[in-house]
Design a protein around this motif. Structure first.
Motif, PDB file in Angstrom:
ATOM      1  N   CYS A   5       0.816  -1.223   0.000  1.00  0.00           N
ATOM      2  CA  CYS A   5       0.000   0.000   0.000  1.00  0.00           C
ATOM      3  C   CYS A   5       0.845   1.268   0.000  1.00  0.00           C
ATOM      4  O   CYS A   5       0.337   2.359  -0.260  1.00  0.00           O
ATOM      5  N   LYS A   7       2.259   2.746   2.510  1.00  0.00           N
ATOM      6  CA  LYS A   7       2.206   3.544   3.735  1.00  0.00           C
ATOM      7  C   LYS A   7       3.529   3.454   4.480  1.00  0.00           C
ATOM      8  O   LYS A   7       4.130   2.390   4.569  1.00  0.00           O
ATOM      9  N   LYS A   8       3.951   4.578   5.021  1.00  0.00           N
ATOM     10  CA  LYS A   8       5.211   4.617   5.751  1.00  0.00           C
ATOM     11  C   LYS A   8       4.999   4.178   7.195  1.00  0.00           C
ATOM     12  O   LYS A   8       5.091   4.967   8.131  1.00  0.00           O
ATOM     13  N   GLU A   9       4.682   2.930   7.358  1.00  0.00           N
ATOM     14  CA  GLU A   9       4.541   2.359   8.689  1.00  0.00           C
ATOM     15  C   GLU A   9       5.042   0.922   8.659  1.00  0.00           C
ATOM     16  O   GLU A   9       5.074   0.284   7.608  1.00  0.00           O
ATOM     17  N   HIS A  15      -0.885  -4.562  10.721  1.00  0.00           N
ATOM     18  CA  HIS A  15      -1.004  -3.891   9.424  1.00  0.00           C
ATOM     19  C   HIS A  15      -1.366  -4.869   8.310  1.00  0.00           C
ATOM     20  O   HIS A  15      -2.113  -4.517   7.390  1.00  0.00           O
ATOM     21  N   CYS A  19      -4.294  -3.693   6.004  1.00  0.00           N
ATOM     22  CA  CYS A  19      -3.696  -3.024   4.846  1.00  0.00           C
ATOM     23  C   CYS A  19      -4.764  -2.580   3.837  1.00  0.00           C
ATOM     24  O   CYS A  19      -5.701  -3.326   3.532  1.00  0.00           O
ATOM     25  N   ASP A  20      -4.617  -1.358   3.347  1.00  0.00           N
ATOM     26  CA  ASP A  20      -5.581  -0.812   2.382  1.00  0.00           C
ATOM     27  C   ASP A  20      -5.619  -1.615   1.086  1.00  0.00           C
ATOM     28  O   ASP A  20      -6.582  -1.525   0.320  1.00  0.00           O
TER      29      ASP A  20
END
Length: 211
Positions: A5, A7-9, A15, A19-20
């Motif tokens: 995705c 995302k910076k995580e 997650h 997750c998107d």
């Protein structure tokens, strides 16, 4: 960062399921799967089992969406993802045949979560890593480096630590070889003395030994 995705995580267990890039949310999948399980039973002409499922399907979903007592802030779907079969499912009925269908439904939902989220995620991550030329070894090094930086260590400090460790290993190896050589010499001297007819009892304390 999640390679799927973007995302910076950190790509944690949490997650992965949120997750998107996932096909759907866990709650959405759970609701769909009750009906999907019924279709499965219908395909196999298990009409009696369908009747049992319809008696308990609402309760099954309710239990899954309730707050977990062991995973704070999460619902019982998260328990299922970790393989926990909550005792509330056992208490839905005392009839053996019904318990079997409830357990089968639980297994069906569990496997569908794996097939719809976990396995596609693994395949997609593997594809993206190959596409970007990322190897598992690189990821391990990156995580280790990031972890060290988070702990307050600089890149230079990490390099110095590696060099120091390498030097220590070299010294240990050299010492080991040194001890080995002395042992060989000691052994040969004692063997030579015995061969010459000398009792090693008389020269034992004068012979260099390494233990």
């Amino acid at each position: 960062m999640c390679i799927r995705c973007g995302k910076k995580e950190e790509e944690t267990w949490e997650h992965i399921w949120n997750c998107d890039d996932n096909d759907a949310t866990l709650d959405e999948i759970a609701r769909e799967l009750i009906y999907k399980f019924e279709e499965f039973l219908n395909t196999n002409e298990r009409m009696k089992d369908i009747a049992i499922l319809r008696d308990h399907n609402v309760n099954i979903i309710t239990i899954l969406e309730e707050r977990s007592n062991i995973l704070l802030g999460k619902n019982r779907i998260r328990e299922m993802l970790r393989g926990v079969f909550n005792d509330k499912f056992n208490k839905l009925t005392k009839v053996k045949e019904e318990k079997i269908i409830i357990k089968e439904c639980w297994n069906f939902i569990y496997n569908e979560f794996k097939n719809r989220i976990w396995l596609p995620r693994c395949e997609e991550v593997e594809r993206l890593e190959k596409e970007k030329g990322i190897q598992k070894q690189d990821l391990k090094k990156k995580r280790k480096r990031e972890s060290s930086i988070e702990e307050g260590k600089s890149e230079e400090s990490i390099k110095d630590t590696k060099i120091k460790k390498t030097n220590e290993n070299v010294k240990k190896k050299q010492k080991k070889e040194f001890v080995k050589n002395i042992n060989i010499v000691t052994r040969d001297r004692l063997i030579g003395s015995v061969t010459d007819g000398i009792n090693i009892e008389y020269i034992w304390d004068m012979t260099t030994k390494i233990y």
